[in-house]
Design a protein around this motif. Structure first.
Motif, PDB file in Angstrom:
ATOM      1  N   VAL A   1       0.847  -1.200   0.000  1.00 32.37           N
ATOM      2  CA  VAL A   1       0.000   0.000   0.000  1.00 32.37           C
ATOM      3  C   VAL A   1       0.880   1.246   0.000  1.00 32.37           C
ATOM      4  O   VAL A   1       0.644   2.196  -0.752  1.00 32.37           O
ATOM      5  CB  VAL A   1      -0.945   0.004   1.218  1.00 32.37           C
ATOM      6  CG1 VAL A   1      -1.708   1.324   1.300  1.00 32.37           C
ATOM      7  CG2 VAL A   1      -1.914  -1.172   1.135  1.00 32.37           C
ATOM      8  N   ASP A   2       1.909   1.235   0.843  1.00 33.88           N
ATOM      9  CA  ASP A   2       2.813   2.388   0.921  1.00 33.88           C
ATOM     10  C   ASP A   2       3.535   2.618  -0.408  1.00 33.88           C
ATOM     11  O   ASP A   2       3.708   3.761  -0.848  1.00 33.88           O
ATOM     12  CB  ASP A   2       3.833   2.185   2.041  1.00 33.88           C
ATOM     13  CG  ASP A   2       3.201   2.246   3.430  1.00 33.88           C
ATOM     14  OD1 ASP A   2       2.060   2.738   3.535  1.00 33.88           O
ATOM     15  OD2 ASP A   2       3.840   1.783   4.396  1.00 33.88           O
ATOM     16  N   LEU A   3       3.959   1.529  -1.063  1.00 28.70           N
ATOM     17  CA  LEU A   3       4.622   1.665  -2.359  1.00 28.70           C
ATOM     18  C   LEU A   3       3.670   2.221  -3.411  1.00 28.70           C
ATOM     19  O   LEU A   3       4.053   3.051  -4.242  1.00 28.70           O
ATOM     20  CB  LEU A   3       5.154   0.305  -2.818  1.00 28.70           C
ATOM     21  CG  LEU A   3       6.428  -0.207  -2.145  1.00 28.70           C
ATOM     22  CD1 LEU A   3       6.724  -1.631  -2.595  1.00 28.70           C
ATOM     23  CD2 LEU A   3       7.608   0.696  -2.451  1.00 28.70           C
ATOM     24  N   ALA A   4       2.418   1.764  -3.382  1.00 30.52           N
ATOM     25  CA  ALA A   4       1.434   2.233  -4.365  1.00 30.52           C
ATOM     26  C   ALA A   4       1.202   3.733  -4.241  1.00 30.52           C
ATOM     27  O   ALA A   4       1.071   4.443  -5.245  1.00 30.52           O
ATOM     28  CB  ALA A   4       0.120   1.486  -4.172  1.00 30.52           C
ATOM     29  N   ILE A   5       1.181   4.228  -3.017  1.00 33.84           N
ATOM     30  CA  ILE A   5       0.932   5.655  -2.788  1.00 33.84           C
ATOM     31  C   ILE A   5       2.193   6.476  -3.052  1.00 33.84           C
ATOM     32  O   ILE A   5       2.130   7.596  -3.570  1.00 33.84           O
ATOM     33  CB  ILE A   5       0.416   5.876  -1.358  1.00 33.84           C
ATOM     34  CG1 ILE A   5      -0.993   5.254  -1.228  1.00 33.84           C
ATOM     35  CG2 ILE A   5       0.379   7.351  -0.991  1.00 33.84           C
ATOM     36  CD1 ILE A   5      -1.518   5.196   0.170  1.00 33.84           C
TER      37      ILE A   5
ATOM     38  N   ARG B   1       2.923  -6.641  -7.094  1.00 34.50           N
ATOM     39  CA  ARG B   1       3.734  -5.638  -7.791  1.00 34.50           C
ATOM     40  C   ARG B   1       2.990  -5.089  -9.008  1.00 34.50           C
ATOM     41  O   ARG B   1       3.026  -3.890  -9.296  1.00 34.50           O
ATOM     42  CB  ARG B   1       5.073  -6.238  -8.222  1.00 34.50           C
ATOM     43  CG  ARG B   1       6.123  -6.275  -7.128  1.00 34.50           C
ATOM     44  CD  ARG B   1       7.495  -6.600  -7.694  1.00 34.50           C
ATOM     45  NE  ARG B   1       7.578  -7.983  -8.131  1.00 34.50           N
ATOM     46  CZ  ARG B   1       8.001  -8.973  -7.372  1.00 34.50           C
ATOM     47  NH1 ARG B   1       8.383  -8.750  -6.124  1.00 34.50           N
ATOM     48  NH2 ARG B   1       8.051 -10.200  -7.851  1.00 34.50           N
ATOM     49  N   ALA B   2       2.318  -5.975  -9.726  1.00 37.33           N
ATOM     50  CA  ALA B   2       1.573  -5.544 -10.910  1.00 37.33           C
ATOM     51  C   ALA B   2       0.452  -4.588 -10.540  1.00 37.33           C
ATOM     52  O   ALA B   2       0.164  -3.627 -11.268  1.00 37.33           O
ATOM     53  CB  ALA B   2       1.014  -6.760 -11.642  1.00 37.33           C
ATOM     54  N   LEU B   3      -0.212  -4.833  -9.394  1.00 35.22           N
ATOM     55  CA  LEU B   3      -1.298  -3.955  -8.969  1.00 35.22           C
ATOM     56  C   LEU B   3      -0.798  -2.565  -8.599  1.00 35.22           C
ATOM     57  O   LEU B   3      -1.394  -1.555  -8.988  1.00 35.22           O
ATOM     58  CB  LEU B   3      -2.042  -4.567  -7.776  1.00 35.22           C
ATOM     59  CG  LEU B   3      -3.091  -3.665  -7.116  1.00 35.22           C
ATOM     60  CD1 LEU B   3      -4.244  -3.375  -8.075  1.00 35.22           C
ATOM     61  CD2 LEU B   3      -3.613  -4.274  -5.816  1.00 35.22           C
TER      62      LEU B   3
ATOM     63  N   LEU C   1      10.005  -2.171  -7.171  1.00 33.39           N
ATOM     64  CA  LEU C   1       9.050  -3.067  -7.826  1.00 33.39           C
ATOM     65  C   LEU C   1       9.729  -4.093  -8.734  1.00 33.39           C
ATOM     66  O   LEU C   1       9.049  -4.784  -9.494  1.00 33.39           O
ATOM     67  CB  LEU C   1       8.036  -2.244  -8.634  1.00 33.39           C
ATOM     68  CG  LEU C   1       7.167  -1.293  -7.810  1.00 33.39           C
ATOM     69  CD1 LEU C   1       6.169  -0.580  -8.697  1.00 33.39           C
ATOM     70  CD2 LEU C   1       6.443  -2.041  -6.706  1.00 33.39           C
ATOM     71  N   GLU C   2      11.058  -4.191  -8.619  1.00 36.95           N
ATOM     72  CA  GLU C   2      11.821  -5.184  -9.381  1.00 36.95           C
ATOM     73  C   GLU C   2      11.471  -5.135 -10.864  1.00 36.95           C
ATOM     74  O   GLU C   2      11.078  -6.126 -11.479  1.00 36.95           O
ATOM     75  CB  GLU C   2      11.585  -6.586  -8.808  1.00 36.95           C
ATOM     76  CG  GLU C   2      12.045  -6.708  -7.361  1.00 36.95           C
ATOM     77  CD  GLU C   2      11.867  -8.111  -6.791  1.00 36.95           C
ATOM     78  OE1 GLU C   2      11.696  -9.059  -7.590  1.00 36.95           O
ATOM     79  OE2 GLU C   2      11.884  -8.248  -5.564  1.00 36.95           O
ATOM     80  N   MET C   3      11.660  -3.964 -11.440  1.00 35.80           N
ATOM     81  CA  MET C   3      11.321  -3.721 -12.841  1.00 35.80           C
ATOM     82  C   MET C   3      12.516  -3.847 -13.781  1.00 35.80           C
ATOM     83  O   MET C   3      12.429  -3.507 -14.956  1.00 35.80           O
ATOM     84  CB  MET C   3      10.718  -2.313 -12.987  1.00 35.80           C
ATOM     85  CG  MET C   3       9.350  -2.170 -12.362  1.00 35.80           C
ATOM     86  SD  MET C   3       8.853  -0.425 -12.066  1.00 35.80           S
ATOM     87  CE  MET C   3       9.363   0.363 -13.576  1.00 35.80           C
TER      88      MET C   3
ATOM     89  N   ALA D   1       2.785 -11.383 -19.067  1.00 39.85           N
ATOM     90  CA  ALA D   1       3.087 -12.345 -18.011  1.00 39.85           C
ATOM     91  C   ALA D   1       4.594 -12.419 -17.797  1.00 39.85           C
ATOM     92  O   ALA D   1       5.368 -12.478 -18.749  1.00 39.85           O
ATOM     93  CB  ALA D   1       2.551 -13.722 -18.398  1.00 39.85           C
ATOM     94  N   GLY D   2       4.996 -12.392 -16.532  1.00 42.29           N
ATOM     95  CA  GLY D   2       6.413 -12.408 -16.200  1.00 42.29           C
ATOM     96  C   GLY D   2       7.038 -11.037 -16.138  1.00 42.29           C
ATOM     97  O   GLY D   2       8.157 -10.891 -15.647  1.00 42.29           O
ATOM     98  N   ALA D   3       6.346 -10.022 -16.641  1.00 42.37           N
ATOM     99  CA  ALA D   3       6.857  -8.642 -16.589  1.00 42.37           C
ATOM    100  C   ALA D   3       5.691  -7.679 -16.394  1.00 42.37           C
ATOM    101  O   ALA D   3       5.688  -6.577 -16.934  1.00 42.37           O
ATOM    102  CB  ALA D   3       7.618  -8.307 -17.858  1.00 42.37           C
ATOM    103  N   ALA D   4       4.703  -8.109 -15.614  1.00 44.79           N
ATOM    104  CA  ALA D   4       3.465  -7.324 -15.468  1.00 44.79           C
ATOM    105  C   ALA D   4       3.721  -5.950 -14.866  1.00 44.79           C
ATOM    106  O   ALA D   4       2.995  -4.995 -15.145  1.00 44.79           O
ATOM    107  CB  ALA D   4       2.456  -8.096 -14.620  1.00 44.79           C
ATOM    108  N   GLN D   5       4.776  -5.828 -14.033  1.00 51.20           N
ATOM    109  CA  GLN D   5       5.060  -4.550 -13.389  1.00 51.20           C
ATOM    110  C   GLN D   5       6.060  -3.707 -14.173  1.00 51.20           C
ATOM    111  O   GLN D   5       6.377  -2.584 -13.768  1.00 51.20           O
ATOM    112  CB  GLN D   5       5.582  -4.783 -11.961  1.00 51.20           C
ATOM    113  CG  GLN D   5       7.055  -5.182 -11.866  1.00 51.20           C
ATOM    114  CD  GLN D   5       7.286  -6.670 -12.094  1.00 51.20           C
ATOM    115  OE1 GLN D   5       6.442  -7.368 -12.623  1.00 51.20           O
ATOM    116  NE2 GLN D   5       8.443  -7.163 -11.671  1.00 51.20           N
ATOM    117  N   PHE D   6       6.566  -4.223 -15.281  1.00 46.90           N
ATOM    118  CA  PHE D   6       7.587  -3.492 -16.050  1.00 46.90           C
ATOM    119  C   PHE D   6       7.018  -2.195 -16.621  1.00 46.90           C
ATOM    120  O   PHE D   6       5.918  -2.163 -17.173  1.00 46.90           O
ATOM    121  CB  PHE D   6       8.111  -4.365 -17.195  1.00 46.90           C
ATOM    122  CG  PHE D   6       9.054  -3.639 -18.107  1.00 46.90           C
ATOM    123  CD1 PHE D   6      10.300  -3.227 -17.673  1.00 46.90           C
ATOM    124  CD2 PHE D   6       8.685  -3.349 -19.415  1.00 46.90           C
ATOM    125  CE1 PHE D   6      11.170  -2.555 -18.516  1.00 46.90           C
ATOM    126  CE2 PHE D   6       9.550  -2.678 -20.272  1.00 46.90           C
ATOM    127  CZ  PHE D   6      10.790  -2.284 -19.815  1.00 46.90           C
TER     128      PHE D   6
END
Length: 221
Positions: free
Chosen positions: A6-10, A37-39, A74-76, A89-94
């Motif tokens: 939550v803190d990271l999202a904000i 991470r994707a969310l 977020l390990e991007m 898939a596998g890079a949803a947060q990239f």
């Protein structure tokens, strides 16, 4: 357990404090870190708008610091980026930063924890000297290198200070440390003309700093 997400999202994402309940409820239904991470990863539009605002209103370094910290959190990191990777898939947060270079579409992302980065084109393109100079002017805190038709960047940090030497020409100054020879000047053609006389074996590193171009040639001894 989900507080960190939550803190990271904000902090980095396209969310605000009033989204906490929504985020907590959504995160409660997700089982893997990859899904979380994707969310919480910011949409590409939000990331690029915030990067541009930091770049224009503060400094290039504050903008790249923000993007690197987000990439770490977020390990991007991505070794083989392209314009169609986001959300897969596998890079949803990239995510990556969009660049317009000479009227063409490019992207910029980090490849590892060493803050090494890649500048990549949306479409196949030949990497020219002019393109490298244009990128160097956008990112003055980095040095860049054309390596096998890939533009790589890393922080402009050197193990030792450079000692001024005798000028190579009226337009080109020379400085050295234990690892590199540094050619500096305002005329890019003269810089490369002088560099070619040295007969380097690795592509020089390029930097634009305080209205001057620098070429760093690695020593072989």
């Amino acid at each position: 357990m989900n507080k960190k997400w939550v803190d990271l999202a904000i902090k980095y994402g396209g969310f605000m404090d009033q989204d906490r309940v929504f985020l907590e409820n959504r995160l409660a239904n997700l089982k893997t870190d990859e899904e979380k991470r994707a969310l919480v990863a910011p949409p590409a539009s939000v990331l690029n708008a915030y990067f541009a605002e930091l770049y224009q209103k503060r400094s290039p370094k504050e903008a790249t610091d923000y993007f690197f910290q987000l990439t770490q959190a977020l390990e991007m990191f991505q070794e083989t980026p392209d314009f169609h990777l986001e959300g897969k898939a596998g890079a949803a947060q990239f995510r990556f930063v969009r660049l317009n270079l000479s009227g063409k579409s490019f992207g910029f992302c980090y490849k590892n924890e060493k803050e090494e980065a890649i500048v990549f084109s949306e479409f196949p393109i030949k990497i020219t000297r002019e393109l490298c100079f244009e990128i160097a002017q956008i990112f003055p805190d980095y040095v860049l290198q054309n390596e096998n038709e890939r533009i790589l960047m890393k922080p402009a940090q050197f193990q030792a200070a450079f000692e001024p030497m005798e000028s190579l020409s009226a337009l080109t100054d020379l400085a050295e440390n234990e690892q590199f020879m540094r050619l500096s000047g305002y005329n890019i053609d003269d810089l490369f003309e002088e560099a070619e006389k040295i007969r380097y074996f690795e592509p020089p590193l390029l930097q634009y700093e305080q209205k001057k171009f620098h070429l760093y040639i690695k020593k072989l001894f």
